[in-house]
Design an enzyme around this catalytic site. Structure first.
Site, short mmCIF file in Angstrom:
data_model
loop_
_atom_site.label_atom_id
_atom_site.label_comp_id
_atom_site.label_asym_id
_atom_site.label_seq_id
_atom_site.Cartn_x
_atom_site.Cartn_y
_atom_site.Cartn_z
CG HIS A 212 -2.15 -0.97 0.85
ND1 HIS A 212 -3.24 -1.11 1.65
CD2 HIS A 212 -2.36 -1.81 -0.20
CE1 HIS A 212 -4.07 -1.99 1.12
NE2 HIS A 212 -3.54 -2.44 0.00
CB SER A 216 -1.41 -2.85 -7.48
OG SER A 216 -2.13 -3.29 -6.36
CE LYS A 240 -10.19 -8.40 -13.02
NZ LYS A 240 -9.27 -7.51 -13.72
CG ASP A 241 -9.72 -9.48 -5.53
OD1 ASP A 241 -9.20 -9.72 -6.63
OD2 ASP A 241 -9.19 -8.76 -4.67
CD GLU A 284 2.25 -34.00 -1.12
OE1 GLU A 284 2.37 -35.15 -1.56
OE2 GLU A 284 1.16 -33.46 -0.90
#
Ligand code: HEM
Lengths: 403, 253
Positions: A212, A216, A240-241, A284
Site C-alpha cells: 500500500h 499495485s 473482481k476478487d 509433493e
C-alpha cells in the site's frame, strides 16, 4: 477521522482505536490502477487460502494425535469417524497444493510484469519470505500423518543438514531430538507446523503494508501518475476478487470432492515403517523442481546449496535484472526468455519425480544450469543489450493503442 | 509463437509420463461403478465382496479399520449386523480381577486380524507380509486396477529361463514378477450366497469393489455433496460475473 463513520459507536471506537479506518482505507478506498488483469487476482486468493488452511488445520488439530503409534490412526479416525472429517482433511491436504499453485502463479505474475523492481524490492522480499515459510510449513505438515512418505521424506530432508561441514551430524541429531526420525521429531514438527502459518499471517500483514505504500504495479509496469488512472478498491476490485474466488472454489472443489488423492502419493496411506524404504522417495509435486536441483548435483553439500540458492537468488533479482522497464509488454526479448524459463521450471518439476539416472540426470543438470544462467547471466546482460519498446506516458495511451 | 512452444512442451510431458520407457505389465483396466463424478457402489457387489473377504482373504489379511456397524452401508439391517458381529470372538479386558477375557463381537467392534502382530504374520509366510486390507486401494497407484490385475494375473508356468524361488508364485504384476501369496482366487473358489457365477473375473471384480469401499467409505457421500457444492458454486460464480460486468460498466472506457 471520526467523521468517516456515520454510526456513532463505530466513530467513537475508531477515534480511539483506528482499525476501522485502516481497514476502510485498505479494502474500500485504496486507489488501485484501473487496468489490472486477472493475474492480479492471485494475491487475494493466496490470502484467503491461507485462512482456509488455518481454519481447517485448527479443526484437524482438535482430533489429531502427534505420536508415532497414534498419528496415522488418528488421521484415519478423522477420515472415518469424525463428522465430515474427510472433508476437513481433504480441504487441508488439497488446500496445501492449491496454496502452492496460487503462489507460484502469483510469483510468475511478478516476474512477468517486473513487480520486483524499485520501489517494490522489500515487498518482493517479504513475498519470498512467505514462500520460504510455506515450504517449511508444508514439509512439516506432510510428516504429520506419519505414512511412509511422511517418514521417509522427513528422513531425507533432515539428513540434508548433515552436509554441513564439521557440525552437520550434530545438527541432524539436534533436529531429530534423537538418533533417528522418531517421536520427538514428530512432536516438534507438529508444534512448528502449528506455529508457522501464524508467522506467515504476520508477514502477509507487512507484505500488504509495503504494497500500500506504492500501490499495485499494473500490466504496463509504469507508475500511476494521473488521478483518473486509479479507481477505488471497492466495489471494483472487491467484486473482481470475489468472482475470481468463485472460479477458484470450483477448481478447489473438483479436487476435494472428486480427485482428493490425485495430488498426493499413495504410499502415504501405508503407515510409516522405519524398516521398509519405499522404492522412490518423492516429495509433493510443489517441491519437485527444487528436489530436481538438489539431486542434479553429485556432491551433497553443493546440491543443498544449489537448492537453497535457487530460491535465495530471488532476493537479488531486483538488482540482477538491470533493465529499467518493468513490464514484459515492452521487453520483446525478455518475454521470450521468460517463457523459456517457465518451461525450464516445468521440466525441472517433471525430472524431479524421476530417479536421477541416465537421461533424467542429464536433463536435470541442463535445466539446473539454465535456471541459474537465466538469473546470473541472461537477466543482467539483457538490461544492456535489449532494445525495449517505447513506454507510454500513462496507462490510457496504451489502452487506446490496443483498441 | 513462444507461447505455442510452451504448450507443446507441456503436453508432451503430461501425455508421456514414461518418456524413456520403464516397462511393467500393462494393467487390465476395468470399468468400476465407483469411478467418475456419479460413481456409486453397487450393494450386491459389495456384499459378495464381503463374502470373499470373509471366506478367503481373512485367513491371512486383517481389516482392522472396518467396524461391523459400517456394514449398514452394504444394505444390512441392524439386526443382521448384530448377529454377524456376534460370530466373532473379541479379546477384551482387563476385568475386575485384572484378567483379559473373550466376548462375542458387537457392532462397534472392528474386524479382528488373523495374526496378533506383523511379526507373527511374517513368520507364517517366510518373511512376506500379508498387509492389512483396510486402506489397500488407496495405498497403491491405480489401486483397483492393480489389485484386479494381480488377482487375475497368476501364471502357472513362469516363462522359460525364469528361476522361480521356492515357495513363491509367478505373477507379472508384482514387483520382481514373484509374490509370496498363493493364488487366493480361481474359478468357483467360493459359492456365492446369491448364486452369482463365481468366475475368477467376477470374484476379483467383487473383492476390489469391496476393498475400495473399505478404503473410501465416504465416497458416495463425498461425490453427492460435491455435485451440489459445484452446482451451487457455478450459479454463484455466474451471478458474481454478471455483477462484476455491471459494476465495471460504470467506469467510462
Ligand atoms: C501455511 C498453511 C499450512 C500449510 C501449507 C499446511 C500444510 C499441511 C500439509 C501438506 C499436511 C499433510 C496433509 C496430508 O497429507 O494429510 C498438513 C497436515 C496437518 N496440518 Fe497443516 N498446513 C497449514 C496450516 C495448518 C495450521 C494453521 C494448523 C493448525 C492450527 C495445521 C494443522 C495440521 C494438522 C493437525 C495436520 C495433520 C492431519 C493430516 O495430515 O491430515 N495446519 N498440513
Amino acid at each position: 477521522m471520526a467523521k468517516k463513520f456515520k454510526n456513532k459507536t463505530l466513530a467513537w471506537l475508531d477515534y480511539r482505536l483506528p482499525i476501522f479506518s485502516v481497514l476502510k482505507e485498505a479494502l474500500v478506498d485504496h486507489p488501485t490502477p484501473r487496468n489490472l488483469n486477472y493475474w492480479w487476482n492471485f494475491g487475494s486468493l493466496a490470502g484467503i487460502t491461507l485462512i482456509i488452511m488455518i481454519v481447517s488445520g485448527l479443526m484437524l488439530s482438535m482430533h489429531y494425535v502427534a505420536h508415532v503409534d497414534l498419528a496415522f490412526d488418528s488421521v484415519e479416525h478423522i477420515m472415518r469417524d469424525v463428522n465430515y472429517g474427510w472433508l476437513i482433511r481433504y480441504i487441508h491436504s488439497v488446500g496445501a497444493s492449491m496454496f502452492f499453485l496460487i503462489v507460484y502463479i502469483h510469483i510468475s505474475r511478478g516476474l512477468y510484469y517486473g513487480s520486483y523492481k524499485s520501489p517494490r524490492e522489500v515487498l518482493w522480499w517479504l513475498g519470498i519470505i512467505i514462500f520460504l515459510l510455506m515450504i517449511a510449513s508444508a514439509f512439516l505438515g506432510y510428516t504429520l500423518p506419519w505414512g511412509q512418505m511422511s517418514f521417509w521424506g522427513a528422513t531425507v530432508i533432515t539428513n540434508l543438514f548433515s552436509a554441513i561441514p564439521l557440525v552437520g551430524d550434530s545438527i541432524v541429531t539436534w533436529l531429530w531430538g534423537g538418533f533417528s526420525v522418531d517421536n520427538p521429531t514428530l512432536n516438534r514438527f507438529y508444534s512448528l507446523h502449528f506455529l508457522i502459518p501464524f508467522v506467515i499471517v504476520g508477514i502477509v500483514f507487512l507484505h500488504i503494508v509495503a504494497l500500500h505504500k506504492f500501490g499495485s504495479n499494473n500490466p504496463t509496469g509504469i507508475d500511476i501518475t494521473l488521478k483518473e488512472e486509479s479507481i477505488p478498491f471497492h466495489p471494483y476490485y472487491t467484486i473482481k476478487d470475489l468472482f475470481g474466488l468463485g472460479v477458484f472454489f470450483i477448481i478447489f472443489g473438483i479436487f476435494v470432492f472428486f480427485l482428493p488423492n490425485s495430488l498426493g502419493h499413495p504410499d502415504n496411506y501405508i503407515p510409516a515403517d522405519p524398516l521398509v524404504t519405499p522404492e522412490h522417495i518423492v516429495p509433493e509435486w510443489y517441491f519437485l523442481p527444487f528436489y530436481a536441483i538438489l539431486r542434479a548435483i553429485p556432491f551433497k553439500l553443493l546440491g543443498v546449496l544449489a537448492m537453497l540458492g535457487s530460491i535465495l537468488i530471488l532476493f537479488a533479482l531486483p538488482w540482477l535484472d538491470t533493465c529499467k522497464v518493468r513490464s514484459c509488454r515492452f521487453r520483446p526479448i525478455y518475454k521470450q526468455f521468460y517463457w523459456i524459463f517457465i518451461v525450464n521450471f516445468f521440466i525441472l518439476g517433471w525430472v524431479g519425480s524421476k530417479v536421477p539416472e541416465g537421461h533424467y540426470l542429464i536433463i536435470s543438470r541442463i535445466c539446473t544450469g539454465y535456471y541459474f544462467i537465466h538469473f546470473l547471466i541472461i537477466l543482467p546482460l539483457l538490461g544492456f543489450f535489449e532494445k525495449t519498446l517505447p513506454v507510454p506516458a500513462n496507462i490510457f495511451k496504451e489502452h487506446n493503442k490496443k483498441k | 509463437m513462444i507461447r505455442n512452444f510452451f504448450f507443446i512442451i507441456l503436453t508432451i510431458f503430461f501425455l508421456t509420463p514414461n518418456l524413456f520407457g520403464e516397462e511393467k505389465a500393462v494393467l487390465k483396466k476395468q470399468e468400476w461403478d465407483f469411478q467418475g463424478i456419479f460413481g456409486r457402489y453397487d450393494k450386491p457387489t459389495l456384499q459378495r465382496g464381503l463374502q470373499i473377504y470373509q471366506e478367503v482373504c481373512s485367513a491371512c489379511h486383517g481389516m482392522k479399520r472396518l467396524r461391523f456397524r459400517e456394514l449398514k452401508d452394504l444394505g444390512f439391517t441392524q439386526e443382521q449386523i448384530k448377529q454377524y458381529a456376534e460370530t466373532f470372538e473379541i479379546t477384551d479386558g482387563p476385568n475386575d480381577l485384572g484378567e483379559m477375557f473373550t466376548r462375542p463381537g458387537e457392532p462397534s467392534d472392528a474386524f479382528v486380524s488373523p495374526y496378533k502382530n506383523k511379526e507373527e504374520a511374517k513368520a507364517a509366510f517366510g518373511g512376506a507380509y500379508p498387509l492389512d486390507l483396510s486402506l489397500l486401494t488407496k495405498s497403491m497407484k491405480n489401486g483397483p486396477d492393480y489389485i484386479y490385475s494381480l488377482l487375475t494375473g497368476y501364471e502357472d508356468e513362469p516363462p522359460k529361463g525364469f528361476e522361480l524361488p521356492e515357495g513363491l508364485y509367478y505373477n507379472p504384476y508384482h514387483d520382481g514378477n514373484v509374490i509370496g501369496m498363493p493364488p487366493p482366487l480361481y474359478d468357483e473358489a467360493i459359492e456365492y450366497i446369491d448364486g452369482t457365477n463365481a468366475s475368477l473375473h467376477q470374484l476379483s471384480y467383487d473383492i476390489v469393489n469391496f476393498l475400495n469401499w473399505t478404503a473410501e467409505p465416504e465416497l458416495e457421500k463425498r461425490k453427492s455433496l460435491g455435485i451440489k457444492v459445484i452446482l451451487f458454486l457455478l450459479v454463484l460464480t455466474a451471478l458474481l460475473y454478471v455483477t462484476m460486468k455491471e459494476i465495471w460498466s460504470r467506469i467510462k472506457k
